[in-house]
Design a protein around this motif. Structure first.
Motif, PDB file in Angstrom:
ATOM      1  N   ARG A 163       0.832  -1.215   0.000  1.00  0.00           N
ATOM      2  CA  ARG A 163       0.000   0.000   0.000  1.00  0.00           C
ATOM      3  C   ARG A 163       0.862   1.259   0.000  1.00  0.00           C
ATOM      4  NH1 ARG A 163      -5.302  -0.773   3.775  1.00  0.00           N
ATOM      5  NH2 ARG A 163      -6.002  -2.718   2.861  1.00  0.00           N
ATOM      6  N   PHE A 164       1.949   1.202   0.768  1.00  0.00           N
ATOM      7  CA  PHE A 164       2.867   2.340   0.834  1.00  0.00           C
ATOM      8  C   PHE A 164       3.479   2.628  -0.536  1.00  0.00           C
ATOM      9  CE2 PHE A 164       7.395   3.615   1.750  1.00  0.00           C
ATOM     10  CZ  PHE A 164       7.121   4.923   2.103  1.00  0.00           C
ATOM     11  N   LEU A 165       3.942   1.586  -1.201  1.00  0.00           N
ATOM     12  CA  LEU A 165       4.557   1.767  -2.514  1.00  0.00           C
ATOM     13  C   LEU A 165       3.548   2.284  -3.536  1.00  0.00           C
ATOM     14  CD1 LEU A 165       6.799  -1.412  -2.614  1.00  0.00           C
ATOM     15  CD2 LEU A 165       7.521   0.953  -2.183  1.00  0.00           C
ATOM     16  N   GLU A 166       2.326   1.812  -3.443  1.00  0.00           N
ATOM     17  CA  GLU A 166       1.272   2.311  -4.328  1.00  0.00           C
ATOM     18  C   GLU A 166       1.023   3.793  -4.078  1.00  0.00           C
ATOM     19  OE1 GLU A 166      -3.472   1.693  -4.783  1.00  0.00           O
ATOM     20  OE2 GLU A 166      -2.256  -0.138  -4.615  1.00  0.00           O
ATOM     21  N   HIS A 167       1.007   4.176  -2.807  1.00  0.00           N
ATOM     22  CA  HIS A 167       0.839   5.578  -2.426  1.00  0.00           C
ATOM     23  C   HIS A 167       1.966   6.434  -3.016  1.00  0.00           C
ATOM     24  CE1 HIS A 167       0.635   9.168   0.116  1.00  0.00           C
ATOM     25  NE2 HIS A 167       1.878   8.912   0.479  1.00  0.00           N
ATOM     26  N   LEU A 168       3.201   5.957  -2.889  1.00  0.00           N
ATOM     27  CA  LEU A 168       4.339   6.714  -3.412  1.00  0.00           C
ATOM     28  C   LEU A 168       4.277   6.854  -4.928  1.00  0.00           C
ATOM     29  CD1 LEU A 168       7.328   5.300  -1.320  1.00  0.00           C
ATOM     30  CD2 LEU A 168       6.036   7.421  -0.951  1.00  0.00           C
ATOM     31  N   GLU A 169       3.824   5.809  -5.585  1.00  0.00           N
ATOM     32  CA  GLU A 169       3.766   5.826  -7.047  1.00  0.00           C
ATOM     33  C   GLU A 169       2.630   6.704  -7.562  1.00  0.00           C
ATOM     34  OE1 GLU A 169       3.817   2.685 -10.747  1.00  0.00           O
ATOM     35  OE2 GLU A 169       3.029   2.025  -8.827  1.00  0.00           O
ATOM     36  N   THR A 170       1.444   6.530  -7.006  1.00  0.00           N
ATOM     37  CA  THR A 170       0.272   7.224  -7.550  1.00  0.00           C
ATOM     38  C   THR A 170       0.110   8.646  -7.024  1.00  0.00           C
ATOM     39  OG1 THR A 170      -1.170   6.271  -5.865  1.00  0.00           O
ATOM     40  CG2 THR A 170      -0.993   5.086  -7.952  1.00  0.00           C
ATOM     41  N   GLU A 171       0.331   8.847  -5.747  1.00  0.00           N
ATOM     42  CA  GLU A 171       0.078  10.161  -5.160  1.00  0.00           C
ATOM     43  C   GLU A 171       1.308  11.050  -5.100  1.00  0.00           C
ATOM     44  OE1 GLU A 171      -2.265  10.015  -1.569  1.00  0.00           O
ATOM     45  OE2 GLU A 171      -3.245   8.178  -2.272  1.00  0.00           O
ATOM     46  N   ARG A 172       2.477  10.442  -5.045  1.00  0.00           N
ATOM     47  CA  ARG A 172       3.701  11.231  -4.915  1.00  0.00           C
ATOM     48  C   ARG A 172       4.574  11.171  -6.170  1.00  0.00           C
ATOM     49  NH1 ARG A 172       5.755  11.332   0.500  1.00  0.00           N
ATOM     50  NH2 ARG A 172       7.026  13.010  -0.312  1.00  0.00           N
ATOM     51  N   SER A 173       4.200  10.340  -7.135  1.00  0.00           N
ATOM     52  CA  SER A 173       4.903  10.216  -8.423  1.00  0.00           C
ATOM     53  C   SER A 173       6.393   9.900  -8.272  1.00  0.00           C
ATOM     54  CB  SER A 173       4.730  11.484  -9.251  1.00  0.00           C
ATOM     55  OG  SER A 173       3.374  11.726  -9.494  1.00  0.00           O
ATOM     56  N   PHE A 174       6.715   9.004  -7.342  1.00  0.00           N
ATOM     57  CA  PHE A 174       8.107   8.591  -7.168  1.00  0.00           C
ATOM     58  C   PHE A 174       8.539   7.741  -8.359  1.00  0.00           C
ATOM     59  CE2 PHE A 174       9.345   8.870  -2.437  1.00  0.00           C
ATOM     60  CZ  PHE A 174       8.716  10.092  -2.298  1.00  0.00           C
ATOM     61  N   SER A 175       9.820   7.803  -8.660  1.00  0.00           N
ATOM     62  CA  SER A 175      10.352   7.030  -9.784  1.00  0.00           C
ATOM     63  C   SER A 175      10.409   5.547  -9.435  1.00  0.00           C
ATOM     64  CB  SER A 175      11.754   7.516 -10.142  1.00  0.00           C
ATOM     65  OG  SER A 175      12.687   7.098  -9.159  1.00  0.00           O
ATOM     66  N   GLU A 176      10.496   4.729 -10.468  1.00  0.00           N
ATOM     67  CA  GLU A 176      10.609   3.279 -10.278  1.00  0.00           C
ATOM     68  C   GLU A 176      11.862   2.932  -9.477  1.00  0.00           C
ATOM     69  OE1 GLU A 176       8.932  -0.311 -10.412  1.00  0.00           O
ATOM     70  OE2 GLU A 176       8.056   1.461 -11.335  1.00  0.00           O
ATOM     71  N   HIS A 177      12.939   3.654  -9.731  1.00  0.00           N
ATOM     72  CA  HIS A 177      14.199   3.422  -9.015  1.00  0.00           C
ATOM     73  C   HIS A 177      14.018   3.681  -7.512  1.00  0.00           C
ATOM     74  CE1 HIS A 177      18.487   3.327  -8.209  1.00  0.00           C
ATOM     75  NE2 HIS A 177      18.347   4.483  -7.580  1.00  0.00           N
ATOM     76  N   THR A 178      13.368   4.785  -7.174  1.00  0.00           N
ATOM     77  CA  THR A 178      13.135   5.127  -5.772  1.00  0.00           C
ATOM     78  C   THR A 178      12.223   4.100  -5.111  1.00  0.00           C
ATOM     79  OG1 THR A 178      13.425   7.470  -6.284  1.00  0.00           O
ATOM     80  CG2 THR A 178      12.295   6.933  -4.221  1.00  0.00           C
ATOM     81  N   LEU A 179      11.196   3.671  -5.821  1.00  0.00           N
ATOM     82  CA  LEU A 179      10.288   2.663  -5.275  1.00  0.00           C
ATOM     83  C   LEU A 179      11.030   1.365  -4.968  1.00  0.00           C
ATOM     84  CD1 LEU A 179       7.197   3.212  -7.585  1.00  0.00           C
ATOM     85  CD2 LEU A 179       7.444   3.923  -5.199  1.00  0.00           C
ATOM     86  N   ARG A 180      11.915   0.946  -5.875  1.00  0.00           N
ATOM     87  CA  ARG A 180      12.702  -0.274  -5.646  1.00  0.00           C
ATOM     88  C   ARG A 180      13.612  -0.113  -4.423  1.00  0.00           C
ATOM     89  NH1 ARG A 180      13.306  -0.401 -11.237  1.00  0.00           N
ATOM     90  NH2 ARG A 180      15.361   0.528 -11.064  1.00  0.00           N
ATOM     91  N   ALA A 181      14.239   1.058  -4.288  1.00  0.00           N
ATOM     92  CA  ALA A 181      15.137   1.301  -3.164  1.00  0.00           C
ATOM     93  C   ALA A 181      14.363   1.276  -1.839  1.00  0.00           C
ATOM     94  CB  ALA A 181      15.852   2.634  -3.340  1.00  0.00           C
ATOM     95  N   TYR A 182      13.221   1.966  -1.780  1.00  0.00           N
ATOM     96  CA  TYR A 182      12.406   1.962  -0.564  1.00  0.00           C
ATOM     97  C   TYR A 182      11.960   0.545  -0.227  1.00  0.00           C
ATOM     98  CZ  TYR A 182      11.729   6.991   0.272  1.00  0.00           C
ATOM     99  OH  TYR A 182      11.900   8.299   0.601  1.00  0.00           O
ATOM    100  N   SER A 183      11.501  -0.167  -1.223  1.00  0.00           N
ATOM    101  CA  SER A 183      11.040  -1.533  -0.993  1.00  0.00           C
ATOM    102  C   SER A 183      12.162  -2.401  -0.453  1.00  0.00           C
ATOM    103  CB  SER A 183      10.492  -2.122  -2.293  1.00  0.00           C
ATOM    104  OG  SER A 183      10.068  -3.443  -2.087  1.00  0.00           O
ATOM    105  N   ALA A 184      13.322  -2.340  -1.072  1.00  0.00           N
ATOM    106  CA  ALA A 184      14.463  -3.150  -0.627  1.00  0.00           C
ATOM    107  C   ALA A 184      14.872  -2.794   0.795  1.00  0.00           C
ATOM    108  CB  ALA A 184      15.636  -2.962  -1.582  1.00  0.00           C
ATOM    109  N   ASP A 185      14.882  -1.504   1.119  1.00  0.00           N
ATOM    110  CA  ASP A 185      15.265  -1.068   2.467  1.00  0.00           C
ATOM    111  C   ASP A 185      14.300  -1.602   3.516  1.00  0.00           C
ATOM    112  OD1 ASP A 185      17.400   0.322   1.409  1.00  0.00           O
ATOM    113  OD2 ASP A 185      16.409   2.276   1.506  1.00  0.00           O
TER     114      ASP A 185
END
Length: 92
Positions: free
Chosen positions: A9-31
């Protein structure tokens, strides 16, 4: 729900509402996945089980393993952002 359930849900929020890049999403997820798996309960860790002592222990393990200050700071920023999201969602 476990932390890993909320991570989606967090990653979806970052992607849809905050327009984070795919690279940033992968980094957050991995962390966040690394943080969860580093704890005794693994993927079954509930958000309410995490307190400052759990986070400090994780950061100490990172430092002891030789991770750079920049890496540790990035991982901490990922966790901070994730737990702010959980607070907004009234999970913790």
């Amino acid at each position: 729900m476990t932390i890993l359930d909320w991570l989606d849900r967090f990653l979806e929020h970052l992607e849809t509402e905050r327009s984070f890049s795919e690279h940033t999403l992968r980094a957050y997820s991995a962390d966040i996945v690394e943080f969860v798996r580093s704890n005794d309960r693994g993927g079954a860790l509930d958000p309410g089980d995490v307190d400052h002592l759990v986070v400090r222990g994780y950061l100490a393990r990172l430092r002891k393993s030789g991770r750079s200050r920049a890496t540790i700071a990035r991982k901490l920023a990922s966790l901070r952002s994730f737990f702010r999201f959980l607070v907004r969602e009234e999970v913790v």
